[in-house]
Scaffold this motif. Structure first.
Motif, short mmCIF file in Angstrom:
data_model
loop_
_atom_site.label_atom_id
_atom_site.label_comp_id
_atom_site.label_asym_id
_atom_site.label_seq_id
_atom_site.Cartn_x
_atom_site.Cartn_y
_atom_site.Cartn_z
N ALA A 109 0.03 -3.74 2.24
CA ALA A 109 0.36 -2.51 1.52
C ALA A 109 1.58 -2.72 0.61
N ALA A 110 2.57 -3.47 1.11
CA ALA A 110 3.76 -3.75 0.29
C ALA A 110 3.40 -4.58 -0.93
N LEU A 111 2.49 -5.58 -0.74
CA LEU A 111 2.08 -6.42 -1.87
C LEU A 111 1.32 -5.59 -2.90
N GLU A 112 0.43 -4.73 -2.45
CA GLU A 112 -0.32 -3.89 -3.38
C GLU A 112 0.59 -2.95 -4.14
N GLU A 113 1.59 -2.43 -3.47
CA GLU A 113 2.55 -1.55 -4.14
C GLU A 113 3.34 -2.31 -5.20
N ARG A 114 3.70 -3.54 -4.88
CA ARG A 114 4.45 -4.37 -5.85
C ARG A 114 3.58 -4.71 -7.05
#
Length: 357
Positions: free
Chosen positions: A81-86
């Motif tokens: 989720a953090a990677l997708e947000e970035r």
């Protein structure tokens, strides 16, 4: 010992409720760290009896494995989720128009050279090059230019310092490349020679440094008719006028005999200059059959070989084709001028794809 099932439900709820990786790390430390709740329970096993310790130890190990698995699964979910947000935050919208950056341009001289090479290339000519700093023999003597010729004077030519009989010169034409080619081949030649040349001139139609293209064809059968046909076809292709009128006037050059000036038709009616059919003529280039003396100087038998040569200023034909009024602007490095007269790098001239119009 606390109720293991209650503890399990509480810890798994904390793991599932962690909203980011930092919060998940706090849960892990609170449960499995040195002072964590599960770690504290493991320390109480030493005070139990053998049977109780065995049962409690197995239960705590199962709980520890389940919690570790839940932590790993939640960590993977939060990391994704953090990677997708970035990625969403750093994404470039490729549907937007590009930034208005100025494009580079091809200089009219470079474009003209490519056009000339394309046309003569279709006729079987190859490009030859040579040094821009020449000796007297290649630049003058081998070309049958006498010692009293104006081109040899200090006022017309850039000489280097040194003994008069052996000093170097900035080439005044690209003809020395013709000499070097004939000396090397001693036989049939079909070349064009574009390049920089230097003379002591500076006004609206002259520059101390300018460009020429010269051509040379040597074989056993070429005659003046071939010269006229070759140059007429070139001018018609270059200016894009299929029936462009052309004429050849007798002239004199030390390195050709007979020699001629080539004119193309034009009109100046109403103060407007236009190339094509009209009642006037414009000189475009000089040409002629190679002087037998020049062939002898290069070690070629004039009783066996003959041929023709020609030369023209690249700036001159570019000015005529593209309506550039002053030769000096070619070298003033004015980006406004280049944006106006320059060409796209993708607009490469060829006889297949077409020349610049």
């Amino acid at each position: 010992m606390e109720d293991i099932e209650t503890l399990k439900a509480e810890i798994l709820a904390s793991v599932a409720g962690a909203e980011n990786l930092a919060a998940l790390e706090e849960v892990r430390i609170a449960v499995l760290g040195k002072k964590g709740r599960l770690t504290a329970l493991m320390k109480t096993l030493g005070a139990m009896g053998p049977e109780e310790r065995k049962a409690a130890g197995q239960a705590l190990n199962v709980l520890k494995n389940e919690i570790a698995g839940a932590l790993d699964a939640r960590k993977e979910t939060l990391a994704r989720a953090a990677l997708e947000e970035r990625l969403m935050a750093e994404a470039i919208d490729v549907t937007l128009p590009p930034r208005p950056e100025r494009q580079g341009s091809v200089h009219p001289i470079s474009q003209t050279i490519d056009e000339v090479v394309a046309i003569f290339g279709e006729m079987g000519f190859t490009v030859a090059e040579g040094p821009e700093i020449e000796d007297d023999w290649h630049n003058f003597t081998a070309l049958n230019i006498p010692l009293d010729h104006p081109a040899r004077q200090e006022l017309d030519t850039f000489y280097f310092a040194g003994p008069v009989e052996d000093r170097k010169v900035l080439r005044t034409h690209t003809s020395p490349v013709q000499i070097r080619t004939m000396v090397e081949t001693k036989g049939p030649v079909r070349i064009i020679v574009p390049g920089r040349t230097y003379r002591c001139d500076y006004d609206a139609t002259h520059s101390p440094m300018f460009h020429q293209v010269e051509g040379l064809l040597i074989d056993k059968t070429t005659h003046m008719g071939h010269l006229k046909g070759c140059l007429t076809d070139f001018c018609r292709a270059y200016f894009g006028i299929d029936d462009l009128p052309a004429r050849f006037r007798p002239s004199y050059f030390p390195f050709t005999e007979p020699s001629a000036e080539m004119d193309i038709g034009c009109t100046r009616a109403g103060g407007e200059f236009k190339i094509g059919h009209g009642d006037d003529w414009m000189e475009i280039l000089g040409c002629g059959m190679v002087n037998p003396k020049v062939l002898e100087n290069c070690g070629i038998d004039p009783d066996v070989y003959q041929g023709f040569a020609f030369g023209m200023g690249l700036e001159r034909i570019a000015m005529l084709k593209y309506g550039i009024p002053d030769l000096r602007t070619f070298y003033e490095s004015d980006l406004r001028w280049l944006r106006h007269y320059g060409f796209s790098a993708l607009d490469a001239p060829s006889m297949v794809g077409g020349l610049t119009r």
